[in-house]
Design an enzyme around this catalytic site. Structure first.
Site, PDB file in Angstrom:
ATOM      1  N   CYS A 157      -3.017   7.316   1.727  1.00 49.41           N
ATOM      2  CA  CYS A 157      -2.479   6.550   2.840  1.00 49.41           C
ATOM      3  C   CYS A 157      -2.904   7.137   4.186  1.00 49.41           C
ATOM      4  CB  CYS A 157      -0.963   6.453   2.750  1.00 49.41           C
ATOM      5  SG  CYS A 157      -0.157   7.936   2.176  1.00 49.41           S
ATOM      6  N   LEU A 211       0.825  -1.212   0.000  1.00 51.82           N
ATOM      7  CA  LEU A 211       0.000   0.000   0.000  1.00 51.82           C
ATOM      8  C   LEU A 211       0.859   1.262   0.000  1.00 51.82           C
ATOM      9  CD1 LEU A 211      -2.732  -1.044   2.607  1.00 51.82           C
ATOM     10  CD2 LEU A 211      -2.840  -1.174   0.109  1.00 51.82           C
ATOM     11  N   CYS A 212       0.283   2.326  -0.511  1.00 54.38           N
ATOM     12  CA  CYS A 212       0.887   3.651  -0.560  1.00 54.38           C
ATOM     13  C   CYS A 212       1.412   4.062   0.819  1.00 54.38           C
ATOM     14  CB  CYS A 212      -0.168   4.633  -1.051  1.00 54.38           C
ATOM     15  SG  CYS A 212      -0.159   6.273  -0.361  1.00 54.38           S
ATOM     16  N   PRO A 213       2.597   4.587   1.001  1.00 52.53           N
ATOM     17  CA  PRO A 213       3.567   4.945  -0.050  1.00 52.53           C
ATOM     18  C   PRO A 213       4.678   3.898  -0.235  1.00 52.53           C
ATOM     19  CG  PRO A 213       4.175   6.048   1.976  1.00 52.53           C
ATOM     20  CD  PRO A 213       2.981   5.185   2.301  1.00 52.53           C
TER      21      PRO A 213
END
Lengths: 80, 371
Positions: B316, A22-24
């Site tokens: 995020c 998942l980001c980042p």
């Protein structure tokens, strides 16, 4: 991360599999991997996080490297 | 009321609105359409508030409609345009999601791209708009503070006599209505008014019909009337007070945002600042910065530990799955995003303390991430 032989060239290319990350995380992993390359060498990034598609272009602009989309979720990055 | 470190865009009720709110519940409890003395009093208060709000926004009171659900104002205003069911719906790529979602109900939708600085592509707008189109444009963007050139864009749409809906949710009355417009959305929150009150402006010279009229109270009502009168009275008082404050505060706050942009650029590497920051292209109080290799959620939490409430448009963060469509449309980094919105009365010392802390926090988060 693993190295693979390019099929039609003698060059070697790193492959970075960030599928499911998942980001980042994909961009951070990419940045670390690119630091290990010499200028002109490439890395194949696989990442399916929705943010990667737009962030990888911004990453290239900020860091001065280049990115070419190869297929869905796959990008070839060249160190400049 | 303590607002120190409140940089996240949450706005407390303006003191002038808070002052009238309790009295308003005592005097404005009756429905304004009844025949009793209490209803007559309520009607009188409502009409006075409508005139006060109209004057503050630069329109006549007859062009002001109140809605109890602010998030519905833009979608309803757009769907009530005469040609909505037959023409193209044209909207900017950085409009709010509830406006872009209207596209699913339209016959056809066209999204107009924005430049790297967030400005709408005027040539493409001109190419796409037809006389039967319904066009939605925001005065400014709430995530980035980028303001559009409304007089130019409205002139383009007006030249074709298309329906033009303007969304003032981010700028509030900091920006003025241009000479051509059809409907507009001004949530009372945009001037530190109460939450839960939407305000729709309907230009008296343009055609518009409430698309929910049959489902509400009949054939001609322009709004269901399901709003709280005390909130309307508080909104009117807040608007008058807020406009006075803005006259004094806007330029001072712009100076603080300009300082923040300069210091962030100088002290933090690999950072994307949204928009040009130019006076005619930005709101005075909003800043958006995205920092490479850090998580937006970790950044928000780290700043919260230091007493600063900030927002983030990053994917995020716990509340988001998709990256911000606004940052994406501008080609900006969508992770490590920090969104700052300064309130009237913000102290320069708060801003300087924030700027002293931020570079160290970013460096630590990057180290922790192994970047």
């Amino acid at each position: 991360m693993r190295e693979r032989e390019m099929s039609n060239e003698s060059e070697r290319e790193l492959e970075l599999d960030c599928m499911g990350a998942l980001c980042p995380a994909p961009i951070i992993q990419l940045g670390k991997a690119v630091k290990t390359l010499s200028v002109g060498e490439t890395i194949l990034l696989k990442a399916d996080d929705p943010a990667t598609e737009s962030d990888i272009a911004a990453w290239a602009r900020l860091t001065g490297n280049s990115v070419a989309p190869i297929s869905k979720h796959v990008y070839r990055v060249t160190k400049k | 009321m303590v607002t120190a470190g409140a940089f996240d865009g949450e706005r407390p009720l303006h003191p002038a609105g808070a002052k009238v709110l309790l009295a308003a519940f005592e005097q404005g409890w009756a429905g304004p359409n009844g025949l009793s003395d209490a209803s007559a009093k309520a009607r009188q208060l409502l009409n006075a508030a409508r005139e006060e709000i109209g004057a503050g926004l630069g329109v006549s009171g007859t062009e002001v409609e109140f809605w109890g659900e602010p998030a519905l104002v833009s979608p309803i205003a757009i769907m009530g345009a005469p040609n909505f069911s037959v023409g193209k719906f044209v909207a900017g790529a950085t409009e709010r999601q509830e406006i872009l979602a209207v596209g699913a109900k339209s016959r056809a939708m066209v999204t107009i791209p924005v430049s790297a600085h967030g400005l709408l592509d005027r040539d493409q707008l001109l190419e796409e708009v037809e006389s039967t189109s319904v066009v939605a444009i925001q005065s400014a963007n709430g995530e980035t503070g980028v303001r559009q050139e409304l007089s130019d864009l409205s002139g383009l749409v007006g030249g074709l006599s298309a329906h033009l809906h303007l969304d003032f949710a981010a700028s509030g009355p900091l920006m003025k209505l241009p000479s051509y417009w059809s409907t507009a959305d001004f949530p009372a929150k945009s001037w530190n008014g109460p939450a839960g009150l939407g305000i729709m402006l309907i230009n008296k010279d343009r055609r518009w019909a409430n698309p929910l009229a049959a489902a509400t109270s009949g054939s001609t009502l322009r709004s269901p009337g399901s709003f709280s009168l005390p909130l309307v009275l508080a909104a009117a008082a807040s608007l008058t007070g807020w406009l006075d404050d803005a006259t004094r505060e806007s330029e001072r706050i712009r100076g603080l945002i300009t300082l923040m942009r300069a210091v962030i650029k100088q002290t933090i590497t690999d950072v994307d600042l949204a928009g040009s920051g130019a006076v005619n292209e930005s709101l005075p109080h909003i800043l958006s910065a995205s920092m490479l290799n850090i998580s937006g959620e970790q950044l928000v939490n780290a700043l919260a530990q230091e007493g600063f409430a900030v927002a983030s448009g990053s994917a995020c963060v716990a509340s988001a799955i998709e990256p911000s469509h606004v940052l994406k449309a501008m080609g900006l980094l969508t992770h490590g995003n920090l969104r700052i919105s300064l309130l009237h009365g913000v102290q320069e010392s708060e801003v300087k303390r924030f700027l002293a802390l931020l570079p160290g926090i970013v460096e630590r988060l990057r180290l922790d991430a192994g970047a």
